[in-house]
Design a protein around this motif. Structure first.
Motif, mmCIF file in Angstrom:
data_model
loop_
_atom_site.group_PDB
_atom_site.id
_atom_site.type_symbol
_atom_site.label_atom_id
_atom_site.label_comp_id
_atom_site.label_asym_id
_atom_site.label_seq_id
_atom_site.Cartn_x
_atom_site.Cartn_y
_atom_site.Cartn_z
ATOM 1 N N ASN A 276 0.807 -1.213 0.000
ATOM 2 C CA ASN A 276 0.000 0.000 0.000
ATOM 3 C C ASN A 276 0.849 1.277 0.000
ATOM 4 O OD1 ASN A 276 -1.806 2.034 2.007
ATOM 5 N ND2 ASN A 276 -2.915 1.018 0.362
ATOM 6 N N GLY A 277 2.171 1.117 0.042
ATOM 7 C CA GLY A 277 3.059 2.273 0.058
ATOM 8 C C GLY A 277 3.196 2.935 1.418
ATOM 9 N N GLU B 89 7.828 7.591 -5.178
ATOM 10 C CA GLU B 89 7.271 8.832 -4.629
ATOM 11 C C GLU B 89 6.248 9.463 -5.573
ATOM 12 O OE1 GLU B 89 10.374 11.506 -3.606
ATOM 13 O OE2 GLU B 89 11.146 10.284 -1.960
ATOM 14 N N GLU B 90 6.429 9.290 -6.856
ATOM 15 C CA GLU B 90 5.529 9.910 -7.827
ATOM 16 C C GLU B 90 4.217 9.135 -7.984
ATOM 17 O OE1 GLU B 90 7.515 10.462 -11.527
ATOM 18 O OE2 GLU B 90 8.978 11.886 -10.727
ATOM 19 N N THR B 91 4.238 7.827 -7.732
ATOM 20 C CA THR B 91 3.051 6.996 -7.981
ATOM 21 C C THR B 91 2.373 6.508 -6.703
ATOM 22 O OG1 THR B 91 4.374 4.962 -8.110
ATOM 23 C CG2 THR B 91 4.011 6.191 -10.173
ATOM 24 N N VAL B 92 2.903 6.884 -5.521
ATOM 25 C CA VAL B 92 2.401 6.309 -4.273
ATOM 26 C C VAL B 92 0.929 6.643 -4.017
ATOM 27 C CG1 VAL B 92 3.196 8.241 -2.825
ATOM 28 C CG2 VAL B 92 2.878 5.958 -1.823
ATOM 29 N N TRP B 93 0.503 7.873 -4.345
ATOM 30 C CA TRP B 93 -0.890 8.240 -4.082
ATOM 31 C C TRP B 93 -1.834 7.515 -5.026
ATOM 32 C CZ3 TRP B 93 -1.706 9.961 0.451
ATOM 33 C CH2 TRP B 93 -0.727 10.722 1.100
ATOM 34 N N GLU B 94 -1.404 7.320 -6.251
ATOM 35 C CA GLU B 94 -2.198 6.538 -7.202
ATOM 36 C C GLU B 94 -2.312 5.089 -6.723
ATOM 37 O OE1 GLU B 94 -2.090 5.188 -11.925
ATOM 38 O OE2 GLU B 94 -0.660 6.678 -11.171
ATOM 39 N N ARG C 293 -2.181 4.061 -3.618
ATOM 40 C CA ARG C 293 -3.065 3.981 -2.450
ATOM 41 C C ARG C 293 -4.534 4.080 -2.849
ATOM 42 N NH1 ARG C 293 0.508 7.675 1.766
ATOM 43 N NH2 ARG C 293 2.182 6.139 2.024
ATOM 44 N N ARG C 294 -4.801 4.738 -3.960
ATOM 45 C CA ARG C 294 -6.180 4.740 -4.461
ATOM 46 C C ARG C 294 -6.548 3.383 -5.035
ATOM 47 N NH1 ARG C 294 -4.938 10.202 -5.887
ATOM 48 N NH2 ARG C 294 -4.121 9.552 -7.918
ATOM 49 N N ASN D 286 -12.487 13.923 0.630
ATOM 50 C CA ASN D 286 -11.052 14.212 0.485
ATOM 51 C C ASN D 286 -10.570 14.050 -0.947
ATOM 52 O OD1 ASN D 286 -10.711 14.846 3.149
ATOM 53 N ND2 ASN D 286 -9.807 12.886 3.743
ATOM 54 N N ASN D 287 -11.231 13.159 -1.688
ATOM 55 C CA ASN D 287 -10.852 12.934 -3.085
ATOM 56 C C ASN D 287 -11.572 13.862 -4.050
ATOM 57 O OD1 ASN D 287 -9.151 10.925 -2.255
ATOM 58 N ND2 ASN D 287 -10.294 9.231 -3.162
#
Length: 279
Positions: free
Chosen positions: A54-55, A73-78, A80-81, A109-110
């Motif tokens: 899940n990062g 770092e660039e793809t972690v939020w994607e 987690r979605r 939040n999204n």
């Protein structure tokens, strides 16, 4: 054949201040639409592995791929979605004054538009059979109900993967059954990928594939029948056997010839009935 949705390559991880590694050179592929159970004794690395998927944790070495993209770092939020987590204690996830507020929180939040948000909240609660409780305070719910609300909060975000980190560990048998039933239903409706980290061997039996962890390493993997037929090998690793396997061993000790293959409760019951009727 379905494509990999999560791939771990040579993953190692060490917690700060701890001499030994929590994970050592773990390689793992999870395919889209699959239900995979991770089992193992305490300290085997199961939850650490979940947080890396899940990062939430960054490995010392190795690579993580989510939907074919390298997790960084660039793809972690994607990522987690894509990978929604349900934790052991649902109280730690509640932030809303009511059930529907709590399910809506992640959507707000999204930046999900209000009409769509209302629709998603209602659909998610309906899917886990909690629609009648949407105006209640989460604190007033039973353990199983709380965990179903936590599951709804993740479902509403529409991830590709639901990761259950000991999500049924604190529940009584009825609450555990409610949550597993909800997961099975949601998985079927949305073709979700489910990763279940659990000590409950009967819960693991629902999976398409089981991975056995010990001392930070992957020790074995296979369909439930293959893993449960390890018998004493599982017990030696500090794990339990499903009820049906225990019953099979007890019957065999009494001289009753039982089929070698793994039988779930329904299959074993049918075999016993048929054998009894033909005696």
């Amino acid at each position: 054949m379905k494509s990999p949705i999560i791939k771990l390559k040579d993953i190692s991880f060490q917690y700060q201040g701890v001499e030994s590694f929590a994970l050592t050179n773990v390689n793992l592929t999870i395919n889209k639409g699959e239900w995979v159970a991770l089992i193992g004794p305490n300290g085997s690395g199961k939850s650490t592995l979940a947080k890396i998927m899940n990062g939430l944790l960054v490995p010392e070495s190795g690579k993580v791929f989510i939907n074919g993209k390298l997790l960084d770092e660039e793809t972690v939020w994607e990522a987690r979605r894509s990978v929604g987590m349900v934790f052991q204690n649902p109280d730690n996830q509640f932030v809303g004054a009511t059930v529907e507020d709590d399910v809506a929180f992640g959507l707000e939040n999204n930046g999900v538009e209000r009409l769509e948000m209302i629709q998603r909240v209602n659909e998610a609660l309906q899917q886990v059979r909690m629609s009648d409780h949407k105006q209640k305070e989460p604190a007033r719910l039973s353990g199983g109900q709380k965990q179903r609300v936590a599951l709804a909060s993740v479902i509403a975000l529409r991830p590709d993967v639901i990761l259950l980190d000991e999500a049924t560990a604190m529940l009584d048998p009825l609450g555990r059954e409610e949550v597993i039933e909800a997961i099975e239903k949601v998985k079927e409706q949305h073709d979700l990928t489910v990763i279940s980290i659990t000590h409950d061997i009967d819960e693991a039996s629902k999976a398409d594939r089981i991975i056995v962890m010990k001392d930070g390493e992957k020790k074995s993997e296979g369909v439930p029948a293959d893993i449960f037929n390890l018998g004493k090998g599982l017990i030696d690793m500090g794990l339990d056997l499903p009820f049906t396997q225990k019953l099979k061993h007890a019957l065999m000790e009494r001289g009753i010839d039982i089929p070698d293959e793994y039988l779930d409760e329904e299959a074993l019951l049918q075999w016993i009935i048929q054998s009894y009727l033909t005696m």
